[in-house]
Write a protein that holds these residues in place. Structure first.
Motif, short mmCIF file in Angstrom:
data_model
loop_
_atom_site.label_atom_id
_atom_site.label_comp_id
_atom_site.label_asym_id
_atom_site.label_seq_id
_atom_site.Cartn_x
_atom_site.Cartn_y
_atom_site.Cartn_z
N TYR A 88 0.85 -1.19 0.00
CA TYR A 88 0.00 0.00 0.00
C TYR A 88 0.89 1.24 0.00
O TYR A 88 1.96 1.26 0.60
CB TYR A 88 -0.90 0.05 1.24
N ILE A 89 0.41 2.28 -0.68
CA ILE A 89 1.01 3.61 -0.56
C ILE A 89 0.16 4.37 0.46
O ILE A 89 -1.06 4.44 0.33
CB ILE A 89 1.02 4.36 -1.90
N VAL A 90 0.84 4.93 1.46
CA VAL A 90 0.12 5.57 2.57
C VAL A 90 0.53 7.03 2.69
O VAL A 90 1.72 7.37 2.65
CB VAL A 90 0.41 4.85 3.91
N SER A 91 -0.48 7.91 2.82
CA SER A 91 -0.22 9.31 3.15
C SER A 91 -0.18 9.39 4.68
O SER A 91 -1.21 9.33 5.35
CB SER A 91 -1.35 10.19 2.59
N PHE A 92 1.03 9.54 5.22
CA PHE A 92 1.26 9.38 6.65
C PHE A 92 1.48 10.74 7.32
O PHE A 92 2.33 11.52 6.89
CB PHE A 92 2.49 8.49 6.86
N PRO A 93 0.72 11.07 8.41
CA PRO A 93 0.94 12.34 9.13
C PRO A 93 2.24 12.27 9.91
O PRO A 93 2.44 11.38 10.73
CB PRO A 93 -0.28 12.43 10.06
N PHE A 94 3.13 13.24 9.70
CA PHE A 94 4.49 13.13 10.21
C PHE A 94 4.97 14.45 10.78
O PHE A 94 4.66 15.53 10.27
CB PHE A 94 5.43 12.69 9.07
N ILE A 95 5.73 14.36 11.87
CA ILE A 95 6.44 15.50 12.44
C ILE A 95 7.91 15.11 12.55
O ILE A 95 8.22 14.00 12.97
CB ILE A 95 5.90 15.87 13.83
N GLU A 96 8.79 15.98 12.17
CA GLU A 96 10.22 15.65 12.15
C GLU A 96 10.81 15.70 13.56
O GLU A 96 11.45 16.67 13.95
CB GLU A 96 10.97 16.59 11.20
N ASN A 97 10.56 14.63 14.31
CA ASN A 97 11.17 14.49 15.64
C ASN A 97 11.45 13.02 15.91
O ASN A 97 11.10 12.14 15.10
CB ASN A 97 10.28 15.11 16.73
N GLU A 98 12.09 12.73 17.02
CA GLU A 98 12.50 11.37 17.34
C GLU A 98 11.32 10.41 17.40
O GLU A 98 11.40 9.27 16.94
CB GLU A 98 13.24 11.35 18.69
N TYR A 99 10.22 10.87 17.97
CA TYR A 99 9.06 10.00 18.16
C TYR A 99 8.55 9.46 16.82
O TYR A 99 8.31 8.26 16.67
CB TYR A 99 7.95 10.77 18.87
N TYR A 100 8.42 10.33 15.82
CA TYR A 100 7.87 9.90 14.53
C TYR A 100 8.87 9.08 13.72
O TYR A 100 8.48 8.14 13.01
CB TYR A 100 7.36 11.11 13.75
N TYR A 101 10.14 9.43 13.82
CA TYR A 101 11.14 8.59 13.14
C TYR A 101 11.15 7.19 13.74
O TYR A 101 11.28 6.18 13.04
CB TYR A 101 12.53 9.21 13.22
N ASP A 102 11.01 7.10 15.06
CA ASP A 102 10.98 5.79 15.72
C ASP A 102 9.76 4.97 15.29
O ASP A 102 9.83 3.74 15.19
CB ASP A 102 10.97 5.97 17.24
N ILE A 103 8.63 5.66 15.04
CA ILE A 103 7.44 4.94 14.56
C ILE A 103 7.75 4.26 13.23
O ILE A 103 7.48 3.07 13.04
CB ILE A 103 6.25 5.90 14.40
N LEU A 104 8.32 5.01 12.30
CA LEU A 104 8.63 4.43 10.98
C LEU A 104 9.64 3.30 11.10
O LEU A 104 9.50 2.25 10.47
CB LEU A 104 9.15 5.51 10.04
#
Length: 310
Positions: A262-278
């Motif tokens: 799937y191609i997903v439009s993902f809500p993202f903030i450039e911080n440690e928390y969101y990078y860790d999610i990915l």
């Protein structure tokens, strides 16, 4: 303020025409001032209690507002029971157990089976599947400190593993997104702070009392703020992690890409928390764009690989 005491006062006012503040205070072993605060809370809840001074005076529910057990509909009693049951499953204490028993006493015999059926249609379990086993005992200690207005001391692990000793005046327990927090005034920071219980250790109730100060409840709804700082990035995921990805974005943001992805439009903030999610999705997730976030993901993955190579 005890839930069971408020429920008990309401039940006494329903059964008796009038009762004095001192009699209520003696009955519940609290001060008359506490009773007056309880009456204010009952009034704020929508049950009009008036007071009469002088000999034979006291509190009574206004005559034009006579409430009986039938005032609670099946939906009302079901909602109250579900809420109390969810709390008693996580926070132990006689006051909640007693409140639950007293609310059940409002249920007429001819509606008991119907209400039990509706209560069982939704089960709220706040206890975690796994994790820090101190959470339950810490909840009890904080609840006791809140009731007695006593200081709490503990060690707290903040960002980057920094551990500090804290002494805090507790003001509120907060359950947010399956995590428990305590709102309190920190003597080290001289300000109100929100502390996550899982980051606490060596929690102790101190003998010292504190005088409650005015405070504002913590801001817990960041929906409007997130809308302004989040950006949408494009990621490609394997179908095997789609169920986990749905915890972070809605199904409408998924576009099939062949039979497996799937191609997903993902809500993202450039911080440690969101990078860790990915990164938590491993090789089942690839950032496609924008280019600078894709490059940062590559750098972080290389850093991880270097740890294992060494």
């Amino acid at each position: 303020m005890k839930v069971d005491r408020l429920v008990s006062i309401i039940m006494i006012l329903l059964d008796r025409e009038r009762i004095g503040a001192q009699e209520l205070a003696d009955l519940f072993e609290v001060s008359p001032r506490t009773i007056y605060r309880d009456i204010d809370a009952i009034n704020m809840a929508g049950i009009p209690v008036c007071s009469t001074s002088g000999v034979g005076g006291g509190f009574e529910i206004m005559q034009k507002y006579k409430m009986d057990k039938k005032v609670f509909s099946t939906a009302d009693l079901s909602a109250i029971l579900m809420g109390l049951s969810s709390l008693t499953g996580m926070i132990r204490g006689n006051e909640l157990v007693n409140a639950l028993a007293k609310v059940k006493s409002f249920i007429p015999a001819d509606r008991a089976k119907d209400i039990e059926l509706k209560v069982n249609q939704i089960h709220i379990d706040l206890s975690p599947w796994m994790g820090n086993r101190n959470i339950g005992p810490y909840l009890e200690s904080i609840k006791t400190a809140l009731h007695e207005s006593k200081l709490l001391s503990f060690e707290y692990v903040a960002h980057h593993g920094n551990k500090t000793a804290r002494t805090v005046e507790p003001y509120q327990l907060v359950l947010k997104s399956s995590h428990w927090y305590m709102q309190g005034y920190c003597h080290k920071r001289n300000d109100f702070r929100l502390f996550r219980l899982s980051r606490m250790s060596n929690l102790q109730i101190q003998e010292e009392f504190f005088t409650p100060r005015d405070y504002q409840k913590p801001q817990l709804d960041f929906a409007d703020t997130l809308e302004t700082i989040q950006t949408r990035i494009k990621i490609r995921i394997h179908k095997s992690v789609m169920d986990r990805m749905l915890d972070y974005c809605a199904y409408e943001n998924f576009l099939p890409d062949g039979e497996e992805h799937y191609i997903v439009s993902f809500p993202f903030i450039e911080n440690e928390y969101y990078y860790d999610i990915l990164l938590s999705f491993g090789d089942k997730c690839e950032c496609l764009e924008p280019p600078h976030i894709r490059e940062e993901m590559k750098r972080r993955i290389q850093d991880i690989a270097a740890v294992y190579e060494s």
